[in-house]
Motif scaffolding. Structure first.
Motif, PDB file in Angstrom:
ATOM      1  N   ASP A 167       0.816  -1.213   0.000  1.00  0.00           N
ATOM      2  CA  ASP A 167       0.000   0.000   0.000  1.00  0.00           C
ATOM      3  C   ASP A 167       0.850   1.264   0.000  1.00  0.00           C
ATOM      4  OD1 ASP A 167      -2.354  -1.400  -0.064  1.00  0.00           O
ATOM      5  OD2 ASP A 167      -2.576  -1.442   2.123  1.00  0.00           O
ATOM      6  N   LYS A 168       2.013   1.206   0.644  1.00  0.00           N
ATOM      7  CA  LYS A 168       2.863   2.390   0.755  1.00  0.00           C
ATOM      8  C   LYS A 168       3.548   2.755  -0.546  1.00  0.00           C
ATOM      9  CE  LYS A 168       4.331   2.284   5.611  1.00  0.00           C
ATOM     10  NZ  LYS A 168       5.508   2.082   6.501  1.00  0.00           N
ATOM     11  N   PHE A 169       4.031   1.751  -1.259  1.00  0.00           N
ATOM     12  CA  PHE A 169       4.968   2.039  -2.342  1.00  0.00           C
ATOM     13  C   PHE A 169       4.606   1.443  -3.705  1.00  0.00           C
ATOM     14  CE2 PHE A 169       7.663   2.237   1.543  1.00  0.00           C
ATOM     15  CZ  PHE A 169       7.875   3.606   1.513  1.00  0.00           C
ATOM     16  N   PHE A 170       3.460   0.771  -3.807  1.00  0.00           N
ATOM     17  CA  PHE A 170       3.041   0.198  -5.086  1.00  0.00           C
ATOM     18  C   PHE A 170       1.628   0.635  -5.434  1.00  0.00           C
ATOM     19  CE2 PHE A 170       6.325  -2.760  -3.664  1.00  0.00           C
ATOM     20  CZ  PHE A 170       7.054  -2.969  -4.826  1.00  0.00           C
ATOM     21  N   ILE A 171       1.362   0.685  -6.724  1.00  0.00           N
ATOM     22  CA  ILE A 171       0.016   0.958  -7.236  1.00  0.00           C
ATOM     23  C   ILE A 171      -0.484  -0.291  -7.936  1.00  0.00           C
ATOM     24  CG2 ILE A 171      -1.347   2.349  -8.857  1.00  0.00           C
ATOM     25  CD1 ILE A 171       0.781   4.553  -8.504  1.00  0.00           C
ATOM     26  N   GLU A 175      -2.578  -6.885 -13.736  1.00  0.00           N
ATOM     27  CA  GLU A 175      -1.770  -8.063 -13.420  1.00  0.00           C
ATOM     28  C   GLU A 175      -0.457  -7.686 -12.742  1.00  0.00           C
ATOM     29  OE1 GLU A 175      -1.061 -10.586 -16.766  1.00  0.00           O
ATOM     30  OE2 GLU A 175      -3.103 -10.393 -17.519  1.00  0.00           O
ATOM     31  N   TYR A 176      -0.198  -6.403 -12.639  1.00  0.00           N
ATOM     32  CA  TYR A 176       1.090  -5.924 -12.140  1.00  0.00           C
ATOM     33  C   TYR A 176       0.925  -5.044 -10.910  1.00  0.00           C
ATOM     34  CZ  TYR A 176       2.746  -7.244 -16.809  1.00  0.00           C
ATOM     35  OH  TYR A 176       3.042  -7.941 -17.964  1.00  0.00           O
ATOM     36  N   TYR A 177       2.018  -4.909 -10.180  1.00  0.00           N
ATOM     37  CA  TYR A 177       2.180  -3.820  -9.232  1.00  0.00           C
ATOM     38  C   TYR A 177       3.173  -2.843  -9.847  1.00  0.00           C
ATOM     39  CZ  TYR A 177      -0.107  -6.370  -5.432  1.00  0.00           C
ATOM     40  OH  TYR A 177      -1.025  -7.018  -4.651  1.00  0.00           O
ATOM     41  N   LYS A 178       2.861  -1.554  -9.746  1.00  0.00           N
ATOM     42  CA  LYS A 178       3.755  -0.520 -10.264  1.00  0.00           C
ATOM     43  C   LYS A 178       4.361   0.254  -9.098  1.00  0.00           C
ATOM     44  CE  LYS A 178       4.045   3.335 -13.539  1.00  0.00           C
ATOM     45  NZ  LYS A 178       4.867   4.200 -12.643  1.00  0.00           N
ATOM     46  N   VAL A 179       5.678   0.407  -9.125  1.00  0.00           N
ATOM     47  CA  VAL A 179       6.355   1.199  -8.109  1.00  0.00           C
ATOM     48  C   VAL A 179       5.872   2.645  -8.210  1.00  0.00           C
ATOM     49  CG1 VAL A 179       8.600   1.993  -7.248  1.00  0.00           C
ATOM     50  CG2 VAL A 179       8.386  -0.308  -8.232  1.00  0.00           C
ATOM     51  N   ARG A 180       5.605   3.255  -7.077  1.00  0.00           N
ATOM     52  CA  ARG A 180       5.102   4.636  -7.079  1.00  0.00           C
ATOM     53  C   ARG A 180       6.135   5.597  -7.662  1.00  0.00           C
ATOM     54  NH1 ARG A 180       0.396   5.724  -4.533  1.00  0.00           N
ATOM     55  NH2 ARG A 180      -0.524   4.027  -3.303  1.00  0.00           N
ATOM     56  N   ASP A 181       5.632   6.639  -8.312  1.00  0.00           N
ATOM     57  CA  ASP A 181       6.495   7.580  -9.033  1.00  0.00           C
ATOM     58  C   ASP A 181       7.540   8.228  -8.142  1.00  0.00           C
ATOM     59  OD1 ASP A 181       5.238   7.036 -11.392  1.00  0.00           O
ATOM     60  OD2 ASP A 181       3.958   8.813 -11.374  1.00  0.00           O
ATOM     61  N   GLU A 182       7.196   8.509  -6.883  1.00  0.00           N
ATOM     62  CA  GLU A 182       8.159   9.190  -6.014  1.00  0.00           C
ATOM     63  C   GLU A 182       9.397   8.322  -5.746  1.00  0.00           C
ATOM     64  OE1 GLU A 182       4.743   7.862  -3.178  1.00  0.00           O
ATOM     65  OE2 GLU A 182       4.971   8.562  -5.251  1.00  0.00           O
ATOM     66  N   ILE A 183       9.228   6.994  -5.805  1.00  0.00           N
ATOM     67  CA  ILE A 183      10.365   6.088  -5.644  1.00  0.00           C
ATOM     68  C   ILE A 183      11.126   5.971  -6.962  1.00  0.00           C
ATOM     69  CG2 ILE A 183      11.100   3.756  -5.033  1.00  0.00           C
ATOM     70  CD1 ILE A 183       9.962   5.391  -2.700  1.00  0.00           C
TER      71      ILE A 183
END
Length: 270
Positions: A167-171, A175-183
């Motif tokens: 929840d903190k760092f993925f969207i 079928e995927y999890y995407k790393v959040r833009d700020e990371i």
């Protein structure tokens, strides 16, 4: 020519070693297994393929993709990461206003540098301060994947990912999890050969280097060159974090070993 296929395989192994230091010279059968499907696809013999690489530079990219090992996952070797977050990072809070530079060498598909970014963000130590993460690999294909920050939900990339991290760092992205833009914005990806003679110039000075589970693929001569470069790249007092099964004891006297109950790592003297 076909009867001398082994000789050409030896030539290919030597060519790979001279280019990037990965040592297949004593493991020709493994090398043959990794390339035989590609050779069959091209309709070439081993000796023809060796010549083909020299004539077609783009084929070298394909070869590197075939021979490099790219197994990695988020939050790999948690004990070392906890030490990085709780003991090493706090040392850089009052570093005279300079940016903290961290290099993830041989980053593969990006799980390590993104993990580093998540740990930094989660620490809350550097709000309003820039931390630069340089992530490099020799394999062009894995870097292209890393830059997207997209990882299949059912992949082994998440085998050790803590539940609260999602929840903190993925969207959620189908079928995927995407790393959040700020990371993603914290990481700069570059294609780098660890045997490059201009490594120091291309990377610049760093405070911390991660190079985990990489040296096991090199022989002693290549390891010495790489460690010498790491020493020059690290600022005095900077840290070198290797894999739990890797040691550079006796390789370079400029590093001291930091022993903790569950981990060990290296610090550049001075």
């Amino acid at each position: 020519m076909i009867a001398n296929g082994k000789n050409y395989l030896e030539d290919l192994a030597n060519y790979i070693y001279d280019f990037c230091g990965i040592d297949y010279k004593n493991n020709l059968n493994n090398l043959k297994m990794k390339i035989e499907a590609r050779i069959k696809e091209l309709g070439l013999s081993i000796w023809e393929y060796f010549g083909y690489i020299k004539m077609e530079p783009e084929e070298l990219d394909v070869l590197i993709e075939l021979i490099t090992v790219n197994e990695t996952y988020f939050f790999r070797e948690e004990n070392l990461l906890e030490e990085f977050k709780n003991s090493i990072l706090p040392e850089y809070i009052n570093s005279a206003g300079n940016n903290v530079r961290i290099w993830s060498a041989a980053c593969s598909t990006g799980e390590e540098p993104y993990t580093i970014g998540m740990l930094i963000e989660d620490s809350g130590l550097f709000n309003g301060r820039e931390v630069q993460i340089i992530a490099t690999d020799i394999n062009k294909k894995v870097l292209e994947k890393a830059q997207k920050g997209l990882y299949k939900k059912n992949s082994l990339s998440f085998r050790r990912t803590p539940k609260d991290i999602y929840d903190k760092f993925f969207i959620d992205h189908g079928e995927y999890y995407k790393v959040r833009d700020e990371i993603i914005k914290m990481v700069e990806f570059k294609r780098i050969n660890l045997l490059d003679n201009e490594l120091e110039m291309k990377i610049g000075k760093c405070d911390i280097i991660f190079c985990r589970n990489v040296l096991i693929y090199f022989d002693e001569l290549a390891i010495r060159k790489i460690i010498n470069d790491f020493y020059r790249i690290l600022n005095p007092g900077g840290y070198l974090l290797l894999g739990h099964a890797e040691s550079i004891t006796g390789v370079h006297s400029g590093f001291e070993v930091i022993h903790k109950p569950s981990v060990f790592y290296y610090r550049r003297k001075g």
